[in-house]
Design a protein around this motif. Structure first.
Motif, PDB file in Angstrom:
ATOM      1  N   ARG A  87       0.918  -1.197   0.075  1.00 28.54           N
ATOM      2  CA  ARG A  87      -0.100  -0.024   0.003  1.00 28.54           C
ATOM      3  C   ARG A  87       0.877   1.517   0.016  1.00 28.54           C
ATOM      4  N   SER A  88       1.887   1.187   0.843  1.00 28.18           N
ATOM      5  CA  SER A  88       2.534   2.518   0.724  1.00 28.18           C
ATOM      6  C   SER A  88       3.646   2.526  -0.530  1.00 28.18           C
ATOM      7  N   ILE A  89       3.934   1.580  -0.965  1.00 37.12           N
ATOM      8  CA  ILE A  89       4.627   1.542  -2.322  1.00 37.12           C
ATOM      9  C   ILE A  89       3.535   2.114  -3.393  1.00 37.12           C
ATOM     10  N   VAL A  90       2.618   1.741  -3.653  1.00 39.59           N
ATOM     11  CA  VAL A  90       1.586   2.115  -4.477  1.00 39.59           C
ATOM     12  C   VAL A  90       0.941   3.591  -4.184  1.00 39.59           C
ATOM     13  N   SER A  91       1.191   3.979  -2.973  1.00 42.75           N
ATOM     14  CA  SER A  91       0.636   5.489  -2.780  1.00 42.75           C
ATOM     15  C   SER A  91       1.778   6.302  -3.104  1.00 42.75           C
ATOM     16  N   GLN A  92       3.080   5.844  -2.914  1.00 43.91           N
ATOM     17  CA  GLN A  92       4.289   6.740  -3.451  1.00 43.91           C
ATOM     18  C   GLN A  92       4.518   6.871  -4.897  1.00 43.91           C
ATOM     19  N   VAL A  93       3.971   6.029  -5.527  1.00 48.25           N
ATOM     20  CA  VAL A  93       4.249   5.815  -6.959  1.00 48.25           C
ATOM     21  C   VAL A  93       2.957   6.770  -7.734  1.00 48.25           C
ATOM     22  N   PHE A  94       1.760   6.696  -7.107  1.00 48.49           N
ATOM     23  CA  PHE A  94       0.567   7.275  -7.860  1.00 48.49           C
ATOM     24  C   PHE A  94       0.072   8.986  -7.178  1.00 48.49           C
ATOM     25  N   VAL A  95       0.795   8.888  -6.127  1.00 49.09           N
ATOM     26  CA  VAL A  95       0.403  10.416  -5.419  1.00 49.09           C
ATOM     27  C   VAL A  95       1.133  11.315  -6.377  1.00 49.09           C
ATOM     28  N   VAL A  96       0.622  12.281  -6.749  1.00 52.30           N
ATOM     29  CA  VAL A  96       1.109  13.417  -7.543  1.00 52.30           C
ATOM     30  C   VAL A  96       1.585  14.616  -6.498  1.00 52.30           C
ATOM     31  N   PRO A  97       2.539  15.165  -6.604  1.00 54.51           N
ATOM     32  CA  PRO A  97       2.917  16.173  -5.678  1.00 54.51           C
ATOM     33  C   PRO A  97       1.917  17.421  -6.053  1.00 54.51           C
ATOM     34  N   LYS A  98       1.763  18.179  -4.898  1.00 55.39           N
ATOM     35  CA  LYS A  98       0.912  19.152  -4.766  1.00 55.39           C
ATOM     36  C   LYS A  98       1.239  20.471  -5.812  1.00 55.39           C
ATOM     37  N   LYS A  99       2.501  20.547  -5.933  1.00 53.53           N
ATOM     38  CA  LYS A  99       2.868  21.608  -6.727  1.00 53.53           C
ATOM     39  C   LYS A  99       2.611  21.329  -8.303  1.00 53.53           C
ATOM     40  N   ASP A 100       2.653  19.829  -8.803  1.00 49.41           N
ATOM     41  CA  ASP A 100       2.335  19.520 -10.024  1.00 49.41           C
ATOM     42  C   ASP A 100       0.867  19.021 -10.294  1.00 49.41           C
ATOM     43  N   ASP A 101      -0.021  19.270  -9.410  1.00 51.81           N
ATOM     44  CA  ASP A 101      -1.342  18.762  -9.234  1.00 51.81           C
ATOM     45  C   ASP A 101      -2.117  19.879 -10.080  1.00 51.81           C
ATOM     46  N   PHE A 102      -2.292  19.633 -11.337  1.00 58.57           N
ATOM     47  CA  PHE A 102      -3.385  20.761 -12.155  1.00 58.57           C
ATOM     48  C   PHE A 102      -4.828  20.421 -11.752  1.00 58.57           C
ATOM     49  N   MET A 103      -5.099  19.410 -11.087  1.00 52.77           N
ATOM     50  CA  MET A 103      -6.602  19.389 -10.733  1.00 52.77           C
ATOM     51  C   MET A 103      -6.804  20.011  -9.330  1.00 52.77           C
ATOM     52  N   ALA A 104      -5.817  20.642  -8.738  1.00 51.99           N
ATOM     53  CA  ALA A 104      -6.126  21.097  -7.223  1.00 51.99           C
ATOM     54  C   ALA A 104      -7.015  22.430  -7.385  1.00 51.99           C
ATOM     55  N   ASP A 105      -7.837  22.492  -6.363  1.00 52.59           N
ATOM     56  CA  ASP A 105      -9.148  23.452  -6.415  1.00 52.59           C
ATOM     57  C   ASP A 105      -8.817  24.431  -5.110  1.00 52.59           C
ATOM     58  N   GLU A 106      -8.551  25.586  -5.337  1.00 50.29           N
ATOM     59  CA  GLU A 106      -8.404  26.439  -4.245  1.00 50.29           C
ATOM     60  C   GLU A 106      -9.814  26.446  -3.268  1.00 50.29           C
ATOM     61  N   PHE A 107     -10.990  26.329  -3.725  1.00 49.36           N
ATOM     62  CA  PHE A 107     -12.145  26.106  -2.879  1.00 49.36           C
ATOM     63  C   PHE A 107     -12.045  24.871  -1.826  1.00 49.36           C
TER      64      PHE A 107
END
Length: 59
Positions: free
Chosen positions: A20-40
């Protein structure tokens, strides 16, 4: 990778938790690169109930 994700989804043994930790490290996008992040969502700013109802009615 699918087997690793399947193993991590079970979360019963220590190996499952490691998977689970390996999968989460591979698939989690860093916050600075996440274009889907929403300010709201990040700022917990949302619509009040009346504003939402007006939007749903098309006003």
């Amino acid at each position: 990778m699918i087997a690793l994700a399947h193993r991590g989804a079970r979360n019963r043994t220590v190996i499952d938790r490691i998977a689970r930790s390996i999968v989460s490290q591979v698939f989690v996008v860093p916050k600075k690169d996440d274009f889907m992040a929403d300010e709201f969502i990040d700022n917990d700013t949302g619509y009040d109930l009346e504003e939402l109802r007006r939007y749903q009615r098309g006003e």
